[in-house]
Design a protein around this motif. Structure first.
Motif, PDB file in Angstrom:
ATOM      1  N   ILE A   1       0.802   3.119   0.644  1.00  0.00           N
ATOM      2  CA  ILE A   1       1.833   3.394  -0.369  1.00  0.00           C
ATOM      3  C   ILE A   1       1.657   2.506  -1.602  1.00  0.00           C
ATOM      4  CG2 ILE A   1       3.539   4.194   1.299  1.00  0.00           C
ATOM      5  CD1 ILE A   1       4.867   1.485   1.113  1.00  0.00           C
ATOM      6  N   SER A   2       0.510   1.830  -1.663  1.00  0.00           N
ATOM      7  CA  SER A   2       0.283   0.933  -2.800  1.00  0.00           C
ATOM      8  C   SER A   2       0.184   1.728  -4.091  1.00  0.00           C
ATOM      9  CB  SER A   2      -1.015   0.163  -2.595  1.00  0.00           C
ATOM     10  OG  SER A   2      -2.084   1.080  -2.652  1.00  0.00           O
ATOM     11  N   LEU A   3       0.299   1.007  -5.193  1.00  0.00           N
ATOM     12  CA  LEU A   3       0.199   1.678  -6.493  1.00  0.00           C
ATOM     13  C   LEU A   3      -1.190   2.261  -6.675  1.00  0.00           C
ATOM     14  CD1 LEU A   3       2.158  -0.942  -8.561  1.00  0.00           C
ATOM     15  CD2 LEU A   3       2.963   1.250  -7.727  1.00  0.00           C
ATOM     16  N   ALA A   4      -2.198   1.601  -6.102  1.00  0.00           N
ATOM     17  CA  ALA A   4      -3.564   2.125  -6.211  1.00  0.00           C
ATOM     18  C   ALA A   4      -3.645   3.502  -5.560  1.00  0.00           C
ATOM     19  CB  ALA A   4      -4.547   1.157  -5.557  1.00  0.00           C
ATOM     20  N   SER A   5      -2.997   3.660  -4.401  1.00  0.00           N
ATOM     21  CA  SER A   5      -3.017   4.960  -3.722  1.00  0.00           C
ATOM     22  C   SER A   5      -2.219   5.996  -4.503  1.00  0.00           C
ATOM     23  CB  SER A   5      -2.442   4.842  -2.311  1.00  0.00           C
ATOM     24  OG  SER A   5      -3.265   4.011  -1.545  1.00  0.00           O
TER      25      SER A   5
END
Lengths: 253, 590
Positions: free
Chosen positions: B164-168
């Protein structure tokens, strides 16, 4: 399938070894080269052949997304966590603002440092960053000898670039136990505040590729290796693609 | 053997580096088993991959993926990706994508669709887990213990946090814009604004998304207004970093391209208006605010319309064109009210209060400040609540209603101190404004302490020194104590003509000595049409005729304040000359 063989970077490895054993005045090494020249492999080798008793952390900026807060956080985690960073902890004390708000904007996973560095304006952020950097260096100076490697510098955020090339490296210059390697298609520009060894990577000469094919069981005429090496100026990734492709084709184009 | 010579000849003849590189890369890939070839091409679509991602990309190879992933890792152009698996080296990836886009466009889009499906499912399921965890900690009001526990959970569950990271999230949008362009554009624009409006906004996330979208733009994979939005947000980042030239160029480029997106066109003009305001180019600023206003109105966007009117009001106020400013604030107020943008409403009320106060319409002013204060209170905006209370106190004091005034001052002091206690980043402002209030209340020692605290936290900000300098110069008999602070201001900004002027003035006052160095610097950096400060400079230098010539010109400026001219220590050397009264007017009674 051929195995990834460490490419011939003896000169660079020698410079690195001399630096971390204290034989050079400089403690900052900058490795600059275009894409595919083998920076990441070389930086990996540095991590592998560093002296055993030296603390070590490697950060790769590949993919972007690394804010300064994130960088602090990752370095802290890689170097032993909270207990090794009492000054950093002290500086962050009292910052309890919950920064995890997934219901509205999926900011889950933001850390305490991010909250600390979120000021009302740029100036406020800079002040906090400076205080945090001082605390961070106070902690890492107590860690004994330390090697920090940063890869893919060109992909780091502009604010991270600025921080690394100014505050970070000038403090590293004044920390006799800290060694820094930065690799990338671009690296920090010269600055009066710190000294460095700057090593641009060049192509790998023919002689190495002869060894490479020998080690990997590739049967190929030296004339072809020489011709391809000239075409690609010894560019490691392109040479490997050529030689592996030749090999997999069973020596026929 | 001859065929190899032929291949090398082809390589030599290749016109570009990309062409040369592609020849060997393609030969290597073509020589791989068919299923591995398929996996190689598919693995170029994402920025990183692991077994799960490869399986999502190639559902038909699901049973073989484990083996194929192992084989893939051995290829010379595959490298490790920290915490996420592996990736295709960027040089090879770019060429693979170029080839796929050109030769197998449908395949490219369908692979992107597979990834959209994967990321959507992964985000949804993991967000649910994280949310469940979060609710528990929210219930505990994020106590120290609870946050510590939450951090431990985050560290122990890197897979969920990664998912759920911003990268994802950025990666999801990167694929969505190819798989479903319209949805993708909306999603990216929304995400840009989420990053921008987040209370913990850092440029890194926004920049990372901008760079991802740039990848598609440079390779001509997307077109239309998303290109404009990408440029627009680049401009925003430049603006926040105070790189106003680059910000201007970005916004102008968006405007020039006339994308078929009303909001984008309006937003770019609105932001450009702010850049020009910051550059003091008021005519241009006004033009762009007005242009933006028309576009927002056409798009029926009341918030944009209100913001334009508010900005125009502020612009006119800064030019001392009070009636025009008032008209704009009066127009934006009901708009903010209608759309329930309460902070906009409070800011408009505050600005109207300031205008009426400047026009000496104190009763009206007080009503506006009281209304603004109540909204700020509702919004828990303590600093602005305190600022309103201070000004309301001033208005009561103006009419000698001192007990009422003190009551408001006490409220203001309490609110500032509450902010300070919270130890948030805005405590700098709370300290500074508290210093200002305490100075007003003649509690000079406490005021000095508050000012010094704000300087201590924000020592590299030149404006933080102003209050304390003012305290020493005008409220104590020790103006010399301001000298080191003024020196500090010059250290921060060597072109600070006001600090040089003040040093020269104080030195002359205390030591009867004229400091040539400061005089020269003030003369060098003073704007040519700043008649009032030029008059001060010539007054300090005893050039009376020139001082009066400039002072006369200064009286025609909108912001000229005759009562201040009668109190300004820089003009003390010319005040006894009869020409002073003639130009400035009679000395005010109080």
């Amino acid at each position: 399938m051929t195995r990834q063989t460490p490419i011939d970077r003896e000169e660079e490895l020698q410079i690195f070894k001399e630096m971390v054993s204290g034989k050079t005045e400089e403690r900052i090494l900058l490795i600059e080269a275009q894409s595919g020249m083998g920076k990441t492999v070389l930086l990996g080798e540095f991590g592998f052949c560093k002296p055993k008793k030296i603390a070590f952390a490697k950060i790769d900026f590949k993919g972007g997304n690394t804010s300064i807060a994130e960088l602090f956080s990752r370095l802290r985690d890689k170097l032993g966590g909270d207990s090794k960073f009492p000054n950093l902890g002290k500086e962050l004390k009292g910052i309890l603002t919950p920064t995890i708000d997934i219901s509205t904007n999926l900011m889950f996973g933001k850390n305490q440092i991010e909250a600390y560095l979120t000021g009302s304006d740029e100036q406020e952020r800079q002040i906090r960053l400076s205080a945090l950097t001082d605390a961070f260096f106070a902690d890492i100076r107590a860690l004994g000898k330390l090697l920090l490697i940063f890869d893919t510098y060109e992909k780091s955020d502009e604010s991270v670039k600025k921080w690394l090339s100014d505050s970070f490296l000038s403090r590293a210059q004044n920390s006799p136990n800290v060694f820094v390697v930065i690799g990338g298609q671009t690296v920090p520009e010269d600055n009066l505040e710190w000294d460095c060894i700057r090593k641009p990577l060049k192509g790998i000469p023919h002689s190495h590729w002869y060894k490479y094919v020998e080690n990997n069981g590739i049967i190929i005429h030296v004339e072809y290796i020489r011709a391809c090496c000239d075409i690609y100026d010894g560019h490691p990734l392109k040479m490997k693609n050529y030689l592996d492709g030749y090999h997999l084709k069973g020596g026929r184009a | 053997m001859n065929t190899e010579r032929e291949f090398l000849r082809k390589l030599t003849k290749a016109k570009t580096e990309d062409e040369k590189t592609w020849l060997t890369t393609k030969r290597l890939i073509d020589s791989l088993p068919e299923d591995l070839q398929t996996v190689v091409y598919s693995a170029a679509i994402p920025h990183w991959f692991d077994e799960k991602i490869l399986r999502a990309l190639n559902p038909e190879l699901s049973r073989k993926i484990k083996r194929l992933y192992s084989q893939l890792k051995e290829l010379p152009f595959v490298e490790k990706y920290e915490n996420r698996g592996h990736n295709i080296h960027e040089l090879t990836r770019r060429l693979l994508l170029m080839h796929l886009w050109k030769k197998q466009n449908v395949k490219y889009r369908s692979l992107s669709k597979n990834l959209v499906k994967f990321y959507k499912a992964s985000l949804n399921s993991n967000v649910k887990i994280a949310e469940k965890k979060l609710i528990k900690h929210k219930e505990q009001n994020f106590s120290k213990k609870s946050i510590k526990e939450l951090n431990r959970w985050i560290n122990a569950n890197p897979e969920i946090v990664n998912a759920i990271s911003l990268a994802s999230q950025n990666e999801y949008l990167y694929h969505l814009v190819i798989a479903q362009p319209k949805l993708g554009v909306d999603g990216i624009r929304r995400q840009f604004w989420i990053y921008h409006n987040s209370s913990i906004f850092s440029h890194a996330e926004l920049s990372a998304l901008i760079e991802l979208i740039d990848e598609h733009i440079v390779s001509n994979r997307i077109k239309g207004s998303i290109i404009g939005w990408n440029k627009f947000f680049k401009g925003i980042i430049y603006f926040y970093k105070n790189d106003l030239n680059n910000a201007t160029n970005c916004f102008l480029e968006v405007i020039k391209n006339e994308y078929p997106d009303k909001l984008l066109n309006a937003d770019a003009r609105f932001r450009l208006g702010h850049v020009y305001t910051k550059l003091s180019k008021t005519t241009k600023a006004r033009r762009y605010f007005n242009d933006a206003l028309l576009l927002y109105r056409a798009a029926k966007n009341k918030f944009g319309e209100a913001n334009c009117k508010y900005s125009l009001g502020e612009l006119h106020k800064s030019l001392s064109e009070l009636s025009k400013a008032k008209a704009f604030f009066e127009q934006c107020l009901p708009l903010y009210h209608d759309i329930k943008k309460r902070s906009g409403e409070a800011n408009s009320l505050y600005s109207l209060g300031e205008i009426h106060k400047s026009l000496s319409e104190f009763h009206k002013a007080r009503v506006y400040f009281e209304e603004a204060r109540d909204i700020y209170r509702d919004l828990k905006d303590k600093i602005n609540e305190a600022n309103c209370a201070t000004i309301i106190g001033d208005i009561y004091a103006e009419f000698s209603e001192l007990s009422e005034a003190n009551l408001h001052y006490e409220n203001a002091e309490a609110a500032y101190r509450q902010v300070i206690k919270l130890n948030r980043s805005d405590r700098v402002l709370a300290y500074y404004n508290l210093g200002f209030l305490l100075k007003k209340l003649k509690r000079y020692e406490e005021a000095e302490e508050a000012y010094r605290k704000s300087i201590e936290i924000d020592s590299s900000n030149s404006s933080r020194y102003v209050g304390l300098i003012d305290l020493f110069r005008f409220h104590t008999d020790k103006p010399g104590k301001a000298l080191p602070l003024l020196e500090k201001q010059i250290e921060i900004n060597p072109k600070d003509f006001e600090a040089n002027l003040a040093i020269a003035s104080i030195s002359k006052q205390i030591n009867k000595k004229l400091l040539k160095e400061n005089i020269d610097k003030a003369r060098q950096f003073l704007p040519k049409n700043d008649w009032y400060d030029l008059a001060c400079l010539e007054s300090i230098c005893d050039n009376f005729d020139l001082a009066f010539e400039y002072l006369e010109k200064a009286t025609h400026d909108n912001g000229f304040d005759s009562s201040w001219a009668w109190n300004d220590p820089d003009l003390q050397w010319i005040r006894d000359d009869p020409r002073f009264t003639k130009i400035v007017g009679a000395k005010p009674l109080l």
